[in-house]
Design a protein around this motif. Structure first.
Motif, PDB file in Angstrom:
ATOM      1  N   ARG A 125       0.829  -1.211   0.000  1.00  8.92           N
ATOM      2  CA  ARG A 125       0.000   0.000   0.000  1.00  8.92           C
ATOM      3  C   ARG A 125       0.864   1.261   0.000  1.00  8.92           C
ATOM      4  O   ARG A 125       0.629   2.185  -0.781  1.00  8.92           O
ATOM      5  N   THR A 126       1.851   1.312   0.877  1.00  8.63           N
ATOM      6  CA  THR A 126       2.676   2.515   0.984  1.00  8.63           C
ATOM      7  C   THR A 126       3.498   2.752  -0.280  1.00  8.63           C
ATOM      8  O   THR A 126       3.632   3.894  -0.733  1.00  8.63           O
ATOM      9  N   CYS A 127       4.026   1.682  -0.869  1.00  5.44           N
ATOM     10  CA  CYS A 127       4.817   1.829  -2.096  1.00  5.44           C
ATOM     11  C   CYS A 127       3.935   2.252  -3.266  1.00  5.44           C
ATOM     12  O   CYS A 127       4.356   3.022  -4.133  1.00  5.44           O
ATOM     13  N   VAL A 181       1.187   4.071  -3.047  1.00  4.32           N
ATOM     14  CA  VAL A 181       0.872   5.489  -2.845  1.00  4.32           C
ATOM     15  C   VAL A 181       2.043   6.362  -3.305  1.00  4.32           C
ATOM     16  O   VAL A 181       1.854   7.388  -3.970  1.00  4.32           O
ATOM     17  N   GLU A 182       3.260   5.942  -2.973  1.00  2.00           N
ATOM     18  CA  GLU A 182       4.440   6.699  -3.384  1.00  2.00           C
ATOM     19  C   GLU A 182       4.573   6.746  -4.897  1.00  2.00           C
ATOM     20  O   GLU A 182       4.876   7.785  -5.479  1.00  2.00           O
ATOM     21  N   GLU A 183       4.332   5.610  -5.556  1.00  5.02           N
ATOM     22  CA  GLU A 183       4.533   5.544  -6.994  1.00  5.02           C
ATOM     23  C   GLU A 183       3.446   6.287  -7.770  1.00  5.02           C
ATOM     24  O   GLU A 183       3.690   6.785  -8.868  1.00  5.02           O
ATOM     25  N   GLU A 201       2.406   9.066  -7.184  1.00  2.00           N
ATOM     26  CA  GLU A 201       2.773  10.473  -7.241  1.00  2.00           C
ATOM     27  C   GLU A 201       3.509  10.813  -8.530  1.00  2.00           C
ATOM     28  O   GLU A 201       3.667  11.982  -8.874  1.00  2.00           O
ATOM     29  N   TYR A 202       3.972   9.771  -9.257  1.00  2.00           N
ATOM     30  CA  TYR A 202       4.742   9.995 -10.481  1.00  2.00           C
ATOM     31  C   TYR A 202       4.088   9.248 -11.648  1.00  2.00           C
ATOM     32  O   TYR A 202       4.728   8.456 -12.337  1.00  2.00           O
ATOM     33  N   ARG A 203       2.829   9.528 -11.889  1.00  4.68           N
ATOM     34  CA  ARG A 203       2.081   8.811 -12.924  1.00  4.68           C
ATOM     35  C   ARG A 203       2.594   9.111 -14.330  1.00  4.68           C
ATOM     36  O   ARG A 203       2.450   8.290 -15.236  1.00  4.68           O
ATOM     37  N   ARG A 206      10.631  -4.742   1.403  1.00  3.48           N
ATOM     38  CA  ARG A 206      10.211  -3.432   1.881  1.00  3.48           C
ATOM     39  C   ARG A 206       9.866  -2.472   0.744  1.00  3.48           C
ATOM     40  O   ARG A 206       8.943  -1.670   0.842  1.00  3.48           O
ATOM     41  N   HIS A 207      10.591  -2.525  -0.366  1.00  6.86           N
ATOM     42  CA  HIS A 207      10.393  -1.583  -1.471  1.00  6.86           C
ATOM     43  C   HIS A 207       9.889  -2.325  -2.707  1.00  6.86           C
ATOM     44  O   HIS A 207      10.474  -3.335  -3.112  1.00  6.86           O
TER      45      HIS A 207
END
Length: 262
Positions: free
Chosen positions: A13-15, A17-19, A21-23, A113-114
């Motif tokens: 989920r967190t990764c 959300v981060e990704e 941001e750079y659609r 983790r990533h």
């Protein structure tokens, strides 16, 4: 197991959300993946301009093999590659101490983790190439073929993870090596083509010492209805064995680790 699954879902989920941001990077990454698989297909075509088979495999068979390779590579780049290089950085910079203080298994944490979601494009392209190769073969896999395929490719993923994890675990002693992943990449690239095309000592090494033959060739043969029950069982056993060895090696390495604060 349930606890680790919940933690992985949180990583997911967190990764994601981060990704998100750079659609805008999605199109460029898609074109890059498309170009990569296109060049791989072109390379195979160059080989088949000179011969009717490659290591005993026909053109459609090698396309199927390439599709499986691309699918596995996508999954590796999605979960494993982003984490393996960070392990070396953690140990070199002393931030591995923070990993050890977290209330989760350290091997699990540094492995997942990533996540890099755009790499799943390679998985989709690989699946598309597998379907195209089966159409070219005019072959429809049976339910049993599909079962053997999923067992084999699952074993391949476990085997890849275990081998790469063992290699990267050596960074506890050889932290000055800039990129241990290069060694694994060189090994993994050999699975792009049929093992039968290799000769002499290299074929022996890739079959019996570093079981590259089980990574792509076994799933491909399974999907083509050429599976062998004993071979499939052996692939599962090998995957389990290497995973156990990698786990034991990790624990041994932890005992040898000298933290940045000590």
């Amino acid at each position: 197991m349930k606890r680790h699954w919940r933690i992985f879902c949180e990583f997911f989920r967190t990764c994601l959300v981060e990704e998100l941001e750079y659609r805008s990077e999605f199109l460029g990454n898609f074109l890059s993946s498309l170009f990569g698989i296109g060049m791989a297909i072109l390379t195979i075509q160059v080989f088949f301009y000179q011969t009717d088979n490659l290591g005993g495999w026909k053109y459609a068979d090698v396309l199927l093999l390439l599709g499986i390779f691309n699918t596995l590579q996508g999954l590796i780049d999605f979960a494993l590659r982003p984490n393996m290089s960070r392990l070396l950085q953690h140990i070199r910079m002393g931030t591995f101490d923070y990993v050890l203080t977290k209330p989760v298994d350290s091997m699990f944490y540094v492995s997942f983790r990533h996540l890099v979601f755009w790499r799943l494009i390679d998985v989709l392209l690989g699946i598309g190439l597998i379907i195209y190769a089966l159409i070219q073969k005019h072959y429809m896999p049976t339910i049993m073929d599909a079962v053997m395929f999923f067992i084999s490719i699952g074993s391949s993923l476990v085997l890849i993870y275990a081998l790469w994890m063992m290699l990267m675990t050596t960074s506890f002693w050889v932290i000055r090596i800039d990129d241990l992943s290069f060694v694994f990449n060189s090994f993994f690239e050999t699975t792009r083509f049929p093992i039968g095309m290799y000769r002499g000592w290299l074929r022996i090494v890739l079959t019996y010492i570093l079981p590259a033959a089980f990574i792509t060739s076994t799933p491909a043969l399974s999907l083509l209805g050429k599976w062998n029950g004993m071979t499939t069982i052996l692939s599962v056993v090998l995957a389990g064995l290497f995973l156990w060895i990698s786990r034991r090696f990790w624990r041994y390495a932890l005992r040898s680790y000298t933290s940045a604060s000590s």
